[in-house]
Design an enzyme around this catalytic site. Structure first.
Site, PDB file in Angstrom:
ATOM      1  CB  THR A 172       7.844  -0.660  28.799  1.00  0.00           C
ATOM      2  OG1 THR A 172       8.245  -1.725  29.644  1.00  0.00           O
ATOM      3  CG2 THR A 172       6.545  -1.059  28.125  1.00  0.00           C
ATOM      4  CG  ASP A 206       4.651  16.502  35.487  1.00  0.00           C
ATOM      5  OD1 ASP A 206       3.642  16.137  36.116  1.00  0.00           O
ATOM      6  OD2 ASP A 206       5.667  15.797  35.373  1.00  0.00           O
ATOM      7  CG  ASN A 228      -2.769   9.734  32.494  1.00  0.00           C
ATOM      8  OD1 ASN A 228      -3.016  10.930  32.626  1.00  0.00           O
ATOM      9  ND2 ASN A 228      -1.528   9.262  32.483  1.00  0.00           N
ATOM     10  CE  LYS A 270       4.715   3.648  28.967  1.00  0.00           C
ATOM     11  NZ  LYS A 270       5.683   4.729  28.973  1.00  0.00           N
TER      12      LYS A 270
HETATM   13  N1  USQ Z   1       9.280  -8.443  41.856  1.00  0.00           N
HETATM   14  C1  USQ Z   1       9.660  -9.229  42.940  1.00  0.00           C
HETATM   15  N2  USQ Z   1       9.644  -8.656  44.187  1.00  0.00           N
HETATM   16  C2  USQ Z   1       9.297  -7.355  44.389  1.00  0.00           C
HETATM   17  C3  USQ Z   1       8.924  -6.552  43.277  1.00  0.00           C
HETATM   18  C4  USQ Z   1       8.923  -7.130  42.020  1.00  0.00           C
HETATM   19  O1  USQ Z   1       9.990 -10.404  42.813  1.00  0.00           O
HETATM   20  O2  USQ Z   1       9.305  -6.920  45.557  1.00  0.00           O
HETATM   21  C5  USQ Z   1       9.288  -9.033  40.498  1.00  0.00           C
HETATM   22  C6  USQ Z   1       7.973  -8.881  39.753  1.00  0.00           C
HETATM   23  O3  USQ Z   1       7.066  -9.916  40.057  1.00  0.00           O
HETATM   24  C7  USQ Z   1       8.457  -8.896  38.303  1.00  0.00           C
HETATM   25  C8  USQ Z   1       9.842  -8.251  38.369  1.00  0.00           C
HETATM   26  O4  USQ Z   1      10.232  -8.310  39.734  1.00  0.00           O
HETATM   27  O5  USQ Z   1       8.626 -10.209  37.864  1.00  0.00           O
HETATM   28  C9  USQ Z   1       9.890  -6.814  37.895  1.00  0.00           C
HETATM   29  O6  USQ Z   1       8.960  -6.024  38.619  1.00  0.00           O
HETATM   30  P1  USQ Z   1       9.160  -4.437  38.724  1.00  0.00           P
HETATM   31  O7  USQ Z   1       8.103  -3.890  39.623  1.00  0.00           O
HETATM   32  O8  USQ Z   1      10.582  -4.112  39.043  1.00  0.00           O
HETATM   33  O9  USQ Z   1       8.975  -3.952  37.191  1.00  0.00           O
HETATM   34  P2  USQ Z   1       7.686  -3.802  36.255  1.00  0.00           P
HETATM   35  O10 USQ Z   1       6.418  -3.972  36.978  1.00  0.00           O
HETATM   36  O11 USQ Z   1       7.922  -4.685  35.071  1.00  0.00           O
HETATM   37  O12 USQ Z   1       7.731  -2.298  35.764  1.00  0.00           O
HETATM   38  C10 USQ Z   1       8.913  -1.495  35.751  1.00  0.00           C
HETATM   39  C11 USQ Z   1       8.499  -0.040  35.630  1.00  0.00           C
HETATM   40  C12 USQ Z   1       7.809   0.171  34.295  1.00  0.00           C
HETATM   41  C13 USQ Z   1       8.721  -0.274  33.166  1.00  0.00           C
HETATM   42  C14 USQ Z   1       9.124  -1.725  33.355  1.00  0.00           C
HETATM   43  C15 USQ Z   1      10.175  -2.165  32.368  1.00  0.00           C
HETATM   44  O13 USQ Z   1       7.651   0.331  36.702  1.00  0.00           O
HETATM   45  O14 USQ Z   1       7.481   1.545  34.142  1.00  0.00           O
HETATM   46  O15 USQ Z   1       8.076  -0.139  31.917  1.00  0.00           O
HETATM   47  O16 USQ Z   1       9.732  -1.865  34.678  1.00  0.00           O
HETATM   48  S1  USQ Z   1      10.056  -3.876  31.979  1.00  0.00           S
HETATM   49  O17 USQ Z   1      10.017  -4.638  33.252  1.00  0.00           O
HETATM   50  O18 USQ Z   1      11.210  -4.243  31.212  1.00  0.00           O
HETATM   51  O19 USQ Z   1       8.796  -4.107  31.282  1.00  0.00           O
END
Ligand code: USQ
Length: 406
Positions: free
Chosen positions: A145, A31, A119, A193
């Protein structure tokens, strides 16, 4: 097995290192500690007090008698160091978490976009390149992801990686093929990704590398069986607007009396998995490597789907919190359905942890315990996806309140 855990100081990497060490494997964490530097850059810290990686591994040894070895290596920049380490240690498996994982961080500025691409893509490519150069037949398990698929809403289930398609030939016949599900990233981070997927496809085909790609949903929770064993083994817990993920953010917001910050209508449906299931899935993937010469093995590492506003209402119901609907700083579909195939891990024995009030309350309790460490000014999510959106989003959370419901 001798296992290298790349990015083993992070949110999923650390509990994975403990879980695999507990299962009797020889664990080496590689890391560059970049996640700790990013905390310093952003002026935030984990909700839970984290010790140095050396102290964490010392406590693990004192508790269990097992050693976890730590090596300070930057995979994206120190190719020779990585190659020499792999040559000297020849691990049986490599678990690769060593990437910048926050979508909002990746969209902050042009500098953050460059950093995330350089990175993530270099780290993955350096690793693949070194494995080939050293004739090292280690099974590579990568944390990808669900976001590579783009949360499709076509009314069909998202398959585990590959989409069967029929292609019409010039002779008028139909030829069947499995192709990688069309990539549809929603952020620079998610795009890296997608690029990883292509690198894996090439190296599996060209060099016979054995690769498993885990398309993981949003992780919630903080403790695993091993992180509970000692206060100083605690996992990190991000609540800030860049690194905090939605459900964990709602839980800490509930604990500190901050309104639950729903973006837009909250109609976004996403895939979720508990941190304990996440580490179990990685172990299952390690136990079931693909054959040399076969295509990349892909699993959808998620257990449930939820709509963001339903999660907010559920937590508001449990805690009496207020829910606010804010202008969305992201460019994403306001509403989407999400149906996901995830049978493969269940067939291998995964018994999923589901969202239950009990578990959620437990996390609110952790959040309450450390609430004194929260900097409320770091709670708003202010990273905007485009300049137009940035111009519309007021950075003051109270000023951004459009509509509130209790
Ligand atoms: N959201 C809200 N309010 C908040 C924070 C987020 O409504 O206070 C919404 C965002 O707009 C989005 C959703 O919640 O629509 C998910 O956001 P998130 O920050 O929980 O997740 P995301 O940015 O997609 O990323 C996270 C991880 C990432 C992983 C991904 C899986 O940080 O490393 O790859 O989740 S996935 O979402 O299935 O792509």
């Amino acid at each position: 097995m001798k296992i290298a855990v790349l990015g083993g100081d992070g949110f999923v990497g650390w509990p994975t290192a403990l879980h695999l060490s507990d299962a009797g494997h020889e664990i080496h964490i590689l890391d560059n500690l970049s996640r700790r530097w990013i905390d310093t850059e952003l002026g935030v810290q984990s909700l839970t007090p984290m010790d140095s990686i050396q102290e964490r591994t010392r406590i693990w040894h004192a508790q269990t008698g097992r050693r976890i070895h730590f090596h300070l290596i930057d995979l994206a920049r120190d190719y020779e160091l990585l190659k020499n380490w792999l040559a000297d240690n020849r691990p049986d498996a490599v678990v690769h978490f060593a990437e910048q994982r926050a979508a909002p961080y990746s969209m902050k500025t042009d500098r953050h976009k460059n950093y995330t691409v350089n990175n993530n893509v270099n780290a993955t490519h350096n690793l693949l390149n070194a494995l080939v150069e050293l004739d090292l037949d280690a099974h590579l398990v990568h944390l990808g992801t669900m976001g590579v698929y783009g949360y499709s809403t076509v009314g069909a289930a998202i398959p585990e990686g590959y989409l069967p398609v029929g292609i019409e030939t010039v002779a008028g016949d139909t030829v069947s093929q499995d192709i990688l599900y069309p990539a549809n990233p929603g952020s620079i981070y998610h795009m890296t990704k997608c690029l990883d997927q292509l690198l894996f496809q090439f190296y599996a085909k060209n060099d016979g590398l054995r690769i498993t790609d885990l398309h993981q949903g949003i992780v919630w929770g903080t403790h695993t069986e091993q992180t509970r064993r000692h206060e100083q083994l605690v996992n990190r817990f991000d609540y800030d607007g860049d690194y905090g993920t939605v459900l964990n953010r709602f839980l800490i917001q509930a604990a500190i009396g901050y309104p639950l910050t729903v973006h837009g209508t909250g109609g976004q449906t996403r895939a979720f998995i508990h941190i304990q299931d996440s580490v179990r899935c990685i172990e299952l993937a390690l136990k079931n490597p693909p054959q040399r010469g076969s295509r990349v093995e892909i699993f959808n590492q998620m257990t449930q789907t939820h709509r963001v506003r339903d999660l907010a209402q559920m937590i508001a119901g449990m805690t009496g919190s207020e829910v606010i609907f804010l202008p969305n700083p992201r460019k994403e579909a306001a509403e989407n359905d999400l149906i996901v195939r995830n049978e493969k891990f269940k067939l291998l024995g995964l018994d999923p942890i589901t969202l239950e009030n009990g578990l959620l309350s437990e996390i609110v309790d952790i959040a309450k315990k450390y609430a004194y460490r929260v900097d409320r000014s770091r709670v708003p999510a202010v990273s905007a996806w485009t300049k137009d959106i940035a111009a519309k989003v007021d950075h003051d959370p109270e000023g951004r309140r459009l509509k509130s419901v209790s």
